[in-house]
Design an enzyme around this catalytic site. Structure first.
Site, PDB file in Angstrom:
ATOM      1  N   ASN A   8      33.248  33.707  43.799  1.00  0.00           N
ATOM      2  CA  ASN A   8      34.237  33.932  44.853  1.00  0.00           C
ATOM      3  C   ASN A   8      33.441  34.217  46.122  1.00  0.00           C
ATOM      4  OD1 ASN A   8      36.094  34.884  46.705  1.00  0.00           O
ATOM      5  ND2 ASN A   8      37.210  36.125  45.234  1.00  0.00           N
ATOM      6  N   ASN A  10      34.242  35.189  48.907  1.00  0.00           N
ATOM      7  CA  ASN A  10      34.728  36.342  49.666  1.00  0.00           C
ATOM      8  C   ASN A  10      34.269  37.667  49.063  1.00  0.00           C
ATOM      9  OD1 ASN A  10      36.159  34.743  51.547  1.00  0.00           O
ATOM     10  ND2 ASN A  10      37.806  34.496  50.067  1.00  0.00           N
ATOM     11  N   CYS A  11      33.548  37.622  47.953  1.00  0.00           N
ATOM     12  CA  CYS A  11      33.112  38.822  47.239  1.00  0.00           C
ATOM     13  C   CYS A  11      31.617  39.043  47.464  1.00  0.00           C
ATOM     14  CB  CYS A  11      33.403  38.650  45.747  1.00  0.00           C
ATOM     15  SG  CYS A  11      32.707  39.928  44.693  1.00  0.00           S
ATOM     16  N   GLY A  12      31.255  40.209  47.993  1.00  0.00           N
ATOM     17  CA  GLY A  12      29.851  40.525  48.238  1.00  0.00           C
ATOM     18  C   GLY A  12      29.015  40.509  46.976  1.00  0.00           C
ATOM     19  N   ARG A  15      28.372  36.925  46.135  1.00  0.00           N
ATOM     20  CA  ARG A  15      27.386  36.343  47.058  1.00  0.00           C
ATOM     21  C   ARG A  15      25.979  36.828  46.734  1.00  0.00           C
ATOM     22  NH1 ARG A  15      31.443  37.740  50.780  1.00  0.00           N
ATOM     23  NH2 ARG A  15      30.180  39.489  51.542  1.00  0.00           N
TER      24      ARG A  15
END
Length: 140
Positions: A8, A10-12, A15
């Site tokens: 995802n 949008n997920c730190g 990432r």
């Protein structure tokens, strides 16, 4: 090395996990699971390979978990899988699959358990927390 990450962007944590894989010199197959969710059998398989229960693989934060009543302990694995397939945001992330195993990589450095070491160089998470030193070794 054949690696797949259910990602995802949008997920730190997701990432950071992807960046750690790339820091090992590996370009993984990236599946944005919100756009391309796994099948029921793929989801069951990766949960089992990661050594988790279905309930442990359900994400609560930032999802319709409470609204759907998924905190009910009487719900079965089938019920939870149905909810995860209908609402992929309920699938906790990131899951990473490699020939060395499968993990739900929370925290992101859990991915190091299933990657070859050493890493290719120093690495710090987005928040600046160091994970890999300049020689490519994990910082305890």
């Amino acid at each position: 090395m054949d690696i797949t990450i259910y990602h995802n962007p949008n997920c730190g944590t997701s990432r950071n996990t992807l960046a750690l894989i790339r820091n090992a010199g590996i370009e993984p197959k990236v599946i944005e699971y919100l756009k391309t969710p796994p099948s029921r059998s793929q989801l069951k398989d990766m949960i089992a390979k990661a050594g988790l229960s279905v309930r442990e693989a359900v994400r609560e934060k930032g999802t319709p978990y409470a609204d759907l009543g998924l905190d009910n302990p009487a719900l079965t694995d089938v019920d939870l899988l149905d909810a995860m397939l209908e609402h992929p945001i309920l699938i906790n992330r990131p899951f990473v699959l490699t020939p060395l195993g499968a993990r739900l990589c929370r925290p992101s450095e859990v991915v190091l358990d299933i990657l070859p070491l050493p890493q290719k160089g120093a690495f710090a998470k987005e928040d600046g927390e160091p994970v890999i030193d300049a020689e490519g070794n994990r910082i305890a």
